[in-house]
Design an enzyme around this catalytic site. Structure first.
Site, mmCIF file in Angstrom:
data_model
loop_
_atom_site.group_PDB
_atom_site.id
_atom_site.type_symbol
_atom_site.label_atom_id
_atom_site.label_comp_id
_atom_site.label_asym_id
_atom_site.label_seq_id
_atom_site.Cartn_x
_atom_site.Cartn_y
_atom_site.Cartn_z
ATOM 1 N N HIS A 117 2.339 -39.736 4.987
ATOM 2 C CA HIS A 117 1.263 -39.563 4.014
ATOM 3 C C HIS A 117 1.323 -40.594 2.912
ATOM 4 O O HIS A 117 0.471 -40.623 2.028
ATOM 5 C CB HIS A 117 1.309 -38.145 3.440
ATOM 6 C CG HIS A 117 1.253 -37.101 4.526
ATOM 7 N ND1 HIS A 117 2.388 -36.648 5.161
ATOM 8 C CD2 HIS A 117 0.217 -36.486 5.127
ATOM 9 C CE1 HIS A 117 2.042 -35.772 6.094
ATOM 10 N NE2 HIS A 117 0.732 -35.663 6.096
ATOM 11 N N CYS A 168 -15.960 -34.069 1.420
ATOM 12 C CA CYS A 168 -16.682 -33.036 2.134
ATOM 13 C C CYS A 168 -16.302 -33.085 3.607
ATOM 14 O O CYS A 168 -15.925 -34.125 4.110
ATOM 15 C CB CYS A 168 -18.182 -33.276 2.035
ATOM 16 S SG CYS A 168 -18.764 -33.267 0.354
ATOM 17 N N CYS A 206 1.441 -29.232 11.339
ATOM 18 C CA CYS A 206 1.445 -30.080 10.146
ATOM 19 C C CYS A 206 2.039 -29.411 8.932
ATOM 20 O O CYS A 206 1.451 -29.470 7.862
ATOM 21 C CB CYS A 206 0.032 -30.439 9.746
ATOM 22 S SG CYS A 206 -0.774 -31.475 10.889
ATOM 23 N N TRP A 242 -10.894 -24.687 12.466
ATOM 24 C CA TRP A 242 -11.594 -25.778 11.795
ATOM 25 C C TRP A 242 -13.072 -25.842 12.178
ATOM 26 O O TRP A 242 -13.722 -26.876 12.052
ATOM 27 C CB TRP A 242 -10.876 -27.119 12.049
ATOM 28 C CG TRP A 242 -9.623 -27.229 11.215
ATOM 29 C CD1 TRP A 242 -9.264 -26.427 10.164
ATOM 30 C CD2 TRP A 242 -8.572 -28.185 11.338
ATOM 31 N NE1 TRP A 242 -8.060 -26.823 9.644
ATOM 32 C CE2 TRP A 242 -7.608 -27.898 10.343
ATOM 33 C CE3 TRP A 242 -8.339 -29.266 12.197
ATOM 34 C CZ2 TRP A 242 -6.432 -28.661 10.184
ATOM 35 C CZ3 TRP A 242 -7.169 -30.017 12.035
ATOM 36 C CH2 TRP A 242 -6.239 -29.716 11.040
ATOM 37 N N LYS A 269 -4.908 -25.081 -0.748
ATOM 38 C CA LYS A 269 -6.054 -24.353 -0.207
ATOM 39 C C LYS A 269 -6.427 -23.126 -1.029
ATOM 40 O O LYS A 269 -5.561 -22.370 -1.450
ATOM 41 C CB LYS A 269 -5.731 -23.886 1.213
ATOM 42 C CG LYS A 269 -6.228 -24.852 2.226
ATOM 43 C CD LYS A 269 -5.831 -24.427 3.610
ATOM 44 C CE LYS A 269 -6.161 -25.532 4.556
ATOM 45 N NZ LYS A 269 -7.578 -25.636 4.872
ATOM 46 N N GLU A 302 -25.097 -35.945 -3.616
ATOM 47 C CA GLU A 302 -25.327 -36.793 -4.787
ATOM 48 C C GLU A 302 -24.104 -36.864 -5.705
ATOM 49 O O GLU A 302 -23.770 -37.925 -6.235
ATOM 50 C CB GLU A 302 -26.522 -36.259 -5.605
ATOM 51 C CG GLU A 302 -27.874 -36.352 -4.914
ATOM 52 C CD GLU A 302 -28.198 -35.119 -4.064
ATOM 53 O OE1 GLU A 302 -27.259 -34.380 -3.677
ATOM 54 O OE2 GLU A 302 -29.384 -34.910 -3.763
ATOM 55 N N HIS A 330 2.455 -29.608 18.041
ATOM 56 C CA HIS A 330 2.732 -30.219 16.740
ATOM 57 C C HIS A 330 2.094 -29.360 15.661
ATOM 58 O O HIS A 330 0.979 -28.875 15.823
ATOM 59 C CB HIS A 330 2.152 -31.641 16.682
ATOM 60 C CG HIS A 330 2.080 -32.189 15.291
ATOM 61 N ND1 HIS A 330 3.208 -32.567 14.591
ATOM 62 C CD2 HIS A 330 1.033 -32.385 14.450
ATOM 63 C CE1 HIS A 330 2.835 -32.983 13.387
ATOM 64 N NE2 HIS A 330 1.532 -32.876 13.274
ATOM 65 N N ASP A 349 -1.786 -29.797 20.151
ATOM 66 C CA ASP A 349 -1.615 -29.693 18.702
ATOM 67 C C ASP A 349 -2.134 -28.372 18.169
ATOM 68 O O ASP A 349 -3.248 -27.958 18.486
ATOM 69 C CB ASP A 349 -2.406 -30.817 18.008
ATOM 70 C CG ASP A 349 -1.770 -32.181 18.214
ATOM 71 O OD1 ASP A 349 -0.532 -32.248 18.274
ATOM 72 O OD2 ASP A 349 -2.524 -33.171 18.297
#
Ligand code: GLN
Ligand code: ZN
Length: 755
Positions: A695, A517, A644, A562, A109, A17, A642, A600
C-alpha cells in the site's frame, strides 16, 4: 401534520460535481470559493428534490465536504496535535488527506456499508471547544430558500464509540468532556427558530451494546433534552435493531425514536414500549441502502402492522437509513435494459415512493399522476415476480440438486499429493495476482469497450502484457507465477460482466470516502455462467512458461459483498448460485491444465453481521459457498485463497473450515504478531503472510524482508510458509514492483541458505 422523513441525502452530486470540484481544488486548479459555490448549489438542489417530492422532514448538515465524522471532530475542536496551526479548509483537508508534514487521520468502514469515515483521534491533553458554525449556517441557508430543515448530528455516544484514543485508553472516559459541548450546541440551535427538530444519529446502538455504554444513554439524553425547551430531539439508529437502547430511550424526554424495520426486524419488539411512551416513531421502512423499487403495497401493509401498536398520528414514515448509500437518479441511465431499469429506484426515485407510501398509509387523496405512479409501481413489482430475466428454472434445479458440498479427500491427503505433483520448495514465492495496471493496459481496455479496437487487437495487447509479466517473473525467479490480471478493471466487475443475472449502471455512483465513488454492479436475477470466464487468459499465460501458472478467481462471498444484491432472495441463496458458477470455472481451469487456482475472498470479513448473534448464520453459508465454489477441484489441484486483512483472531476457526490448501494474508505491517494465532490454534494448512506492504510506494530492502521472514519462521515452520507481498500489485508502478519482488526473491534465497 408532518408525516414523512428522509434520514439523509447523498451529497457527491448526480454528476459527481462535488468530487470534481474537490479534486480540482486539491490539484490547485481552482480556489476554495468554487468549492463552496458547488456545495451550495448541490445542497439547494437536494433540498429542492425533497421539497418537490413532498417530504416533510428534510435534513440539513447531512452535507459534508468530506465526511460527517470529520465534521463532528472539527465541531468539537478534536484536532490532533500534528495539525495545530492550520485553519479552515487547510486544516479540514489536512486532517482528511494528510499534508507534507502530517499523515492523514485513519479511515475505516461505516458499520457494514462501503462508506468510510474518518476516525477521530482523542488525547487526554486535549481541551475541546464548540464551533457550531457549519450547522448553524446550513440551517440558515435552507431557511433562506424557504425550507425549514431538521438538523442532523452524530450523537455523542456514537462519536466516542467510533473514535480512538492516542494512548489506546477508553474513549468513553471523555463523555464528561464532550456532553457539555453538545448541550451548548443544542442551546445554540434553539436560538435558530421558534421550534427546531434535531436528529441525533446513534448507530453504535445497533451493535452488541456493553452495559457501560448503555448506562450513558439516560444521562446523555436527559441532559440534551433539557438543554432547551424548543428543540425536539429524535434519536435515530439504522442497519440493525437497537432494542436495548430503545428500552432506555423511552424513559428520556426525547421527542422521537428512529428505527430501521428492514435491516433490524427485531425492532418490532420495541413497538409496545414506544406506544406506551407516546413518542413519535420514525419508522424506517423504505430501503436506504439498496437500489430496488419499493413494493408500496407491501410497505403499507408493514406500516399497518406497526400501527397495530403505535397510534397512527405518532408514526412518521421514513427511509431505513440515509440515502447516502444509494446512487442519485435513474435519469442518466440511458443504456440500461428498460425492463431491468423499471425495477430500480435510486435516491431521487425513492423520494417519490416515500410520498406515495405516506399518502396511501394515511389515506390521503392521490392526484391522477400519483394514482398512475402507484399502478406503475404495482406493475413493476409484478414483473419482478415473474420475469424470465430473473427467474431461471435451470439455475433453481441445479441449486436444488447440489450433492457435493466439498472437495474430495482430507487436507493431509490432498497436500501430500500436491507436493508430489507441484514439487515446490519450502518458502515458495508467489504474488497475489495483479501486476501494475499501466496506462496502455487501461487504454486498451477502454478502447475495446468503446469499440475503437477489435477483439483481435485487444487480445494481442493483453497477451503482450501477459508475456512481459511472465518474462519478468521468470527472470526474477518467482516460483509460482500469475498472469497479472490486465483484462480486469475490478475483481468483481470482471466476473459480474460475464455472469447472467448481473447488471451494470452508467451513473450509479455511491460515495466510498471523500471524493471517491464506486459504482457497484447489481445482481437482479438467478446467476449462471454462460461460458468460461478466465480460461483463455490463464491458459495462454501457462503456455508461455514451464513454471506453474496460478489461476485467479474471485470468490462468491466477495462477489456478493461488493454488489447490490436482489432483495427477493436471501443473500445465502444468491451466494450459492455464484458459488456454482465459480465451481464450473474451477473445473474448466483444471481441465485446461492449471494446477493451482486462487479464489480470492477479499471481502469475506467485511460481510460479517453487526450483531454477534447473527454471525453463526453468516458463517454457515459463507463457508458453505466457498467450499462449493472449490468443490470441483481434484485432490491434486491446489486451492489458494487470499484475504485483505490481518486480524484473524475472531475468525480463525472459520478460516480453517474453508479448507483452502493455502491462504495468503496481509500481515506485513505488524511483524509476526498477527500470525501467532495460526500457531496457537494448531492451524495445519499453508500460509503466505505478506512480507511487505504494497500500500506504500516504498521499496523494501533485502535485509528487511530477510528479517521479516525470520520473524515468520519464529511462528510457523518453513514447510507451512509461502512468501508473497501482502496484496495485489495493481495500484503500484512497475519501477516499484520490480525491485521489490527482486528483493523478496533474494531474501528467500538468503534465508533458505541459512536454514
Ligand atoms: N487477485 C487480486 C489482485 O491481486 C486480489 C485483490 C485484493 O485482494 N483486493 O488484485
Ligand atoms: Zn488483498
Amino acid at each position: 401534520m408532518s408525516k414523512n422523513y428522509v434520514i439523509g441525502f447523498p451529497r457527491i452530486g448526480e454528476q459527481r460535481e462535488l468530487k470534481k470540484v474537490l479534486e480540482k481544488f486539491w490539484a490547485k486548479e481552482t480556489d476554495f470559493s468554487e468549492v463552496e459555490k458547488t456545495a451550495s448549489e448541490l445542497k439547494a438542489r437536494h433540498w429542492n428534490y425533497q421539497k418537490e417530492a413532498g417530504i416533510d422532514f428534510i435534513a440539513s448538515n447531512d452535507f459534508s465536504l468530506y465526511d460527517n465524522m470529520l465534521d463532528t471532530a472539527v465541531m468539537l475542536g478534536a484536532v490532533p496535535a500534528r495539525f495545530k496551526g492550520l485553519e479552515n479548509e487547510a486544516l479540514y483537508f489536512s486532517m482528511a488527506r494528510g499534508n507534507k508534514e502530517a499523515v492523514a487521520m485513519e479511515m475505516t468502514k461505516w458499520f457494514n456499508t462501503n462508506y468510510h469515515y474518518i476516525v477521530p483521534e482523542l488525547n487526554k491533553e486535549d481541551s475541546y471547544a464548540l464551533n457550531a458554525s457549519k450547522i448553524i449556517n446550513e440551517y440558515k441557508e435552507a431557511k433562506a430558500q424557504g425550507i425549514t430543515t431538521k438538523i442532523n448530528l452524530i450523537g455523542p455516544i456514537t462519536f466516542l464509540g467510533l473514535s480512538k484514543r492516542v494512548d489506546r485508553g477508553d474513549t468513553y472516559e471523555f463523555f464528561g468532556k464532550i456532553l457539555p459541548l453538545y448541550e451548548q450546541l443544542i442551546k445554540e440551535i434553539s436560538l435558530l427558530d421558534e421550534s427546531v427538530t434535531v436528529q441525533i444519529d446513534e448507530p453504535v446502538f445497533v451493535k452488541d451494546i456493553e452495559p457501560k455504554v448503555l448506562s450513558l444513554i439516560k444521562p446523555c439524553y436527559d441532559a440534551l433534552c433539557t438543554a432547551a425547551d424548543n428543540v425536539n430531539i429524535i434519536v435515530s439508529t439504522y442497519f440493525e435493531h437497537s432494542s436495548e437502547a430503545t428500552r432506555v430511550l423511552v424513559h428520556t424526554p426525547v421527542w422521537g425514536i428512529g428505527l430501521d424495520f428492514l435491516y433490524g426486524e427485531k425492532n418490532v419488539g420495541s413497538l409496545e414500549a414506544i406506544a406506551k411512551s407516546g413518542k413519535k416513531l420514525i419508522a424506517g421502512v423504505l430501503d436506504g441502502r439498496n437500489i430496488w423499487k419499493n413494493d408500496i403495497a407491501a410497505t403499507v401493509a408493514m406500516l399497518e402492522k406497526i400501527a397495530a401498536d403505535v397510534a397512527k398520528e405518532n408514526i412518521i414514515v421514513s427511509t431505513s437509513s440515509s440515502l447516502l448509500h444509494t446512487p442519485f437518479t435513474l435519469k442518466y441511465e440511458e443504456k440500461m435494459d428498460a425492463e431491468i431499469k423499471n425495477w430500480l429506484s435510486y435516491a431521487v426515485e425513492k423520494l417519490e415512493e416515500l410520498n406515495l407510501i405516506t399518502k396511501t398509509f394515511f389515506g390521503e387523496p392521490l392526484s391522477e399522476t400519483e394514482q398512475q405512479a402507484l399502478q406503475a409501481n404495482q406493475a413493476a413489482n409484478q414483473s419482478r415476480r415473474t420475469s424470465s430475466l430473473i427467474h431461471d428454472a435451470s439455475v433453481q434445479q441445479r441449486i436444488a440438486s447440489i450433492s457435493k458440498f466439498e472437495r474430495d479427500g482430507t487436507y493431509e491427503e490432498r497436500i501430500a499429493i500436491q507436493h508430489d505433483v507441484l514439487k515446490y520448495k519450502p518458502l515458495a514465492t508467489t504474488t497475489i495476482g495483479s501486476f501494475p495496471q499501466t496506462q496502455e493496459v487501461r487504454k486498451a481496455r477502454r478502447e475495446f469497450k468503446n469499440g475503437m479496437i477489435d477483439e483481435t487487437q485487444y487480445t494481442k495487447e493483453m497477451q503482450h502484457y501477459i508475456d512481459d509479466c511472465v518474462a519478468f517473473q521468470e527472470k526474477c525467479g518467482i516460483e509460482v507465477l500469475v498472469h497479472g490480471e490486465p483484462e480486469r478493471n475490478d475483481m468483481v466487475e470482471y466476473f459480474g460482466e460475464q455472469l447472467k443475472g448481473y447488471g451494470f449502471s452508467q451513473n450509479g455512483w455511491v460515495q466510498s470516502y471523500g471524493s471517491r465513488c464506486v459504482k457497484p454492479p447489481f445482481i437482479y436475477g438467478d446467476i449462471s455462467r454462460p461460458k468460461p470466464m478466465t480460461v483463455e487468459w490463464i491458459s495462454y499465460a501457462q503456455s508461455r512458461t514451464d513454471k506453474i501458472m496460478k489461476g485467479m478467481l474471485t470468490g462468491p462471498v466477495t462477489i456478493l459483498n461488493w454488489s447490490f444484491v436482489r432483495d427477493d432472495l436471501s443473500r445465502g441463496e444468491v451466494s450459492k448460485q455464484i458459488a456454482l458458477a465459480i465451481h464450473d470455472e474451477v473445473d474448466d481451469l483444471q481441465k485446461a491444465g492449471i494446477k493451482i487456482i486462487q479464489v480470492d475472498e477479499a471481502a469475506f470479513k467485511e460481510g460479517y453481521p453487526l450483531r454477534t448473534s447473527n454471525i453463526p448464520a453468516y458463517e454457515s453459508w459463507a463457508v458453505r459457498d466457498f467450499k462449493i465454489a472449490v468443490s470441483s477441484a481434484d485432490k491434486e489441484t491446489q486451492i489458494h485463497t487470499h484475504m485483505c486483512y490481518s486480524e484473524f483472531n475472531d475468525i480463525i476457526r472459520t478460516i480453517e473450515a474453508m479448507d483452502a490448501d493455502v491462504i495468503s494474508i496481509e500481515t506485513a505491517r505488524s511483524g509476526n504478531e498477527l500470525l501467532k494465532i495460526f500457531a496457537e490454534v494448531g492451524y495445519r494448512q499453508e500460509v503466505g503472510p505478506g512480507v511487505y506492504d504494497i500500500h506504500s510506494p516504498r521499496i523494501p530492502s533485502v535485509e528487511e524482508i530477510v528479517d521479516q521472514i525470520k520473524r515468520l519462521l519464529e511462528v510457523l515452520p518453513k514447510e507451512q510458509l509461502w512468501i508473497n507481498p501482502d496484496c495485489g500489485l495493481k495500484t503500484r508502478k512497475w519501477d516499484e514492483v520490480k525491485p521489490s519482488l527482486e528483493n523478496m526473491v533474494k531474501a528467500v534465497e538468503i534465508v533458505r541458505a541459512s536454514l
